[in-house]
Design an enzyme around this catalytic site. Structure first.
Site, PDB file in Angstrom:
ATOM      1  N   SER A 100       0.598  -1.095  -0.064  1.00 35.99           N
ATOM      2  CA  SER A 100       0.489  -0.236   0.202  1.00 35.99           C
ATOM      3  C   SER A 100       0.950   0.913  -0.156  1.00 35.99           C
ATOM      4  O   SER A 100       1.694   1.104   0.509  1.00 35.99           O
ATOM      5  CB  SER A 100      -0.954   0.551   0.800  1.00 35.99           C
ATOM      6  OG  SER A 100      -1.317   1.093   1.750  1.00 35.99           O
ATOM      7  N   TYR A 104      -2.091  -0.199   9.926  1.00 40.52           N
ATOM      8  CA  TYR A 104      -2.201  -0.519   9.113  1.00 40.52           C
ATOM      9  C   TYR A 104      -0.689  -0.143   8.052  1.00 40.52           C
ATOM     10  O   TYR A 104      -0.008  -1.088   7.327  1.00 40.52           O
ATOM     11  CB  TYR A 104      -3.263  -0.281   8.349  1.00 40.52           C
ATOM     12  CG  TYR A 104      -3.125  -0.633   6.931  1.00 40.52           C
ATOM     13  CD1 TYR A 104      -3.595  -1.453   6.372  1.00 40.52           C
ATOM     14  CD2 TYR A 104      -2.888   0.310   5.967  1.00 40.52           C
ATOM     15  CE1 TYR A 104      -3.702  -2.345   5.323  1.00 40.52           C
ATOM     16  CE2 TYR A 104      -3.315  -0.157   4.704  1.00 40.52           C
ATOM     17  CZ  TYR A 104      -3.689  -1.182   4.126  1.00 40.52           C
ATOM     18  OH  TYR A 104      -3.885  -2.099   2.697  1.00 40.52           O
TER      19      TYR A 104
END
Length: 270
Positions: free
Chosen positions: A153, A166
């Protein structure tokens, strides 16, 4: 009609019932690969993905397994062992704990970090561990390096994202991509793709339709290319790493974010 350049190759895509994983699986099937579709809970959606892959001519099997556990990864590797080899592995399964205000350190618990790391970091490692002999076998039979793709990501590059936990896991996944690309060559090549915003149910399940439309419009306004990406947009770039077009590429981390990293303000700050 896509070229069947992956005909005969065997692929495993984790978290492939919905979203980006599903899009990658369908594109691999369209190009001739046989597939293992994986989910943890989304069985009905996974069955739909299997049916779509079958329509495209792929031999497809569904394996429900939790990649955060050794048992789940062994179950997936055992399913692939029926082929005797594995040409393609996509570590796509991932979770988050939403805490968008990164200054609120009380928004995350120790368990939030452990749960997120278990899926996003330990999961890809455990599955690589379980599948390594099959990936090496494919190299021995074909003389072509097996292809592993880690779905990371933009959060792992810039520190933005749904939570500090995250972002930290995706940064760790990027580093692991480098470590294993070096260690497992030449039999296995490993790359990562780092999407920015993707319009999937991660957002759609948390927002009503008006909120989601405003969010998507805001993302498009914030990116240099003026678009909000969907799963197919990211999958087109991801599949590059799984074909012979990238046969000389390993240890690469590719941002696919419509230029978001060039100048992005968190949605909550606008």
């Amino acid at each position: 009609m896509a070229e069947k350049d992956l005909a005969g190759r065997k692929a495993l895509v984790t978290g492939s019932a919905t979203g980006l994983g599903r899009s990658i699986a369908l594109k691999l099937a369209e190009r001739g690969a046989d597939l293992i579709i994986n989910c943890t809970r989304s069985l009905s959606e996974a069955e739909e993905t299997v049916a779509e892959c079958n329509k495209l001519g792929a031999q497809t099997q569904l394996v429900a397994a939790d990649v955060s556990t050794e048992e789940g990864c062994r179950k997936l590797a055992d399913a692939a062992s029926g082929w005797g080899r594995l040409d393609i592995l996509v570590n796509n399964a991932g979770i988050t704990r939403h805490a968008q205000d990164h200054s609120d350190l009380d928004a995350l618990t120790r368990q939030d970090f452990l749960d997120t790391y278990a899926v996003n970091v330990a999961g890809p490692f455990l599955l690589m561990q379980a599948c390594k002999p099959l990936l090496e076998k494919a190299y021995e039979e074909s003389g072509r390096a097996s292809a592993v793709l880690n779905v990371s990501s933009i959060a792992g590059v810039t520190g933005i994202g749904s939570s500090v936990a995250y972002a930290a896991t995706k940064g760790a996944l990027n580093t692991m991509t480098l470590s294993l690309a070096r260690a497992l060559a030449p039999a296995i090549r490993i790359n990562a793709v780092c999407p920015g915003f993707i319009g999937t149910r991660w957002f759609k399940d948390r927002l009503n339709s008006d909120q989601y439309e405003r969010m998507e419009a805001g993302v498009a306004k914030a990116t240099p290319l003026g678009v909000a990406s969907g799963p197919d947009d990211i999958a087109d770039s991801a599949v590059f790493f799984l074909t012979d077009a990238s046969r000389h590429v390993t240890g690469e981390t590719l941002l696919v974010d419509a230029g978001m990293h060039l100048g992005y303000a968190p949605l909550s700050a606008r």
